[in-house]
Design an enzyme around this catalytic site. Sequence first.
Site: not given
Length: 413
Positions: A23, A195, A197-199
């Site tokens: 990720w 942003q 940190s999002k999925t």
Amino acid sequence: MSKLALLGGEPLSEKKMDWSDFWPPIKESTGDKLKELYLSRKWTAFDSLEGEFAQAFAKYHGAKYGIFMVNGTVTLQCALGACGIGPGDEVIVPALTWYATAMAAHYVGATPVFVDIDSETLCIDPEKIVQAITEKTKAIIPVHLYGSMADMDNIMAIAKQHGLRVIEDCAHMHGGVWDGKGIGSIGDVGSFSFQHSKTMASGEGGICITDDPELADRIFRMKHIGYGPGQLQGKALDGPEEGLLCYPFRATAFQALILNDQLKDLGSHLQRYQASIQFLEDRLHQTTKIRFQKAGRKADNQGYFGWLMIFDDPSYADIPIGTIQEAISAEGLPVLPTWGPVYDFILFNLSKESYRIDQAGSPVTESISKHSLFLLHAYLGLGQDSIEKIADIIEKIMNNCDALREYARLSAT
Ligand SMILES: *Cc1c(COP(=O)(O)O)cnc(C)c1O
């Protein structure tokens, strides 16, 4: 029983568990397209890429219009502004959320009103919304939080009865489906964040989706200094209506390109997360007394920002959450506390006159904040070996509750 790493034992994971190979997702083919875009010199606005992505994302969630922006805070601000919400109005928000949900109401001059959450979904509690409504209330922003969806059926019914707007904060819920409907397409406007940190992530970014052509037009103008959709720069055909505050909130073609490719993999990505959560919860239900955030009541497909564990069983409730966090992290699995009630969050600095806490207070939010930890979604995409290791770590900690209590007692003195 093996000794806790916190107390000098061997950690179950020698190296800190890490998702940085997974990720955010990267693809050679996306990299090639980014280079092509760079060389084309058409980096931003008015060309097809941003609009193309916005339409594809809206369609994926079952909405007619998508308006792509710089982040998932100004999307909420524009959604409220386009609904005509401003000074003197109250906007109901959950007490447990990222503080941007409340700040957006303040940015348009309205007063955020904090309402408590449901103890199982951890999303805003519809019954408590009803109690908090006054003649000033104009909108509700339900947040689909961590890995659950707010009860949209009840929220829409309340909104209809009281003539309120509903703006769904879907910053955690990309790809979610509630009772056959794409999340974000049920209220007047759905707002998402991209942003880091999002999925779905493009460094920064956000989008509004809606079925209402007038709201779509106003939101578009608000993000593009007043230009209407499809109007070329320097060739405005008409201006925004008087008083509609418009801003330069446009995102770039680079972000749209990255997200367009991620959208194609969103379905399989969520399936992988779901399989990991299923495995973890099935196993930990048998071996521990941790409870887990319940999925939305009518969730057909859940999105995720994180996987949330709640340690409020009487046999755990006296262990400080900071100690549990420290112990799990020492085994090599970095877990995080929730943000806590927005009005206590360290970065939230509105003066007391600028917001209101519903008179019933937020006892559930306060209790959940003292008893829960979450794992960022990216860990759920790791291989099965790692997912099993996560379960092993949590079991090891919960099998050593007496040692944890003793450690907490000694650290406190
Ligand atoms: C991240 C987030 C936002 C805001 O997104 P940004 O893109 O960081 O501005 C809004 N609401 C919730 C619940 C979030 O988690």
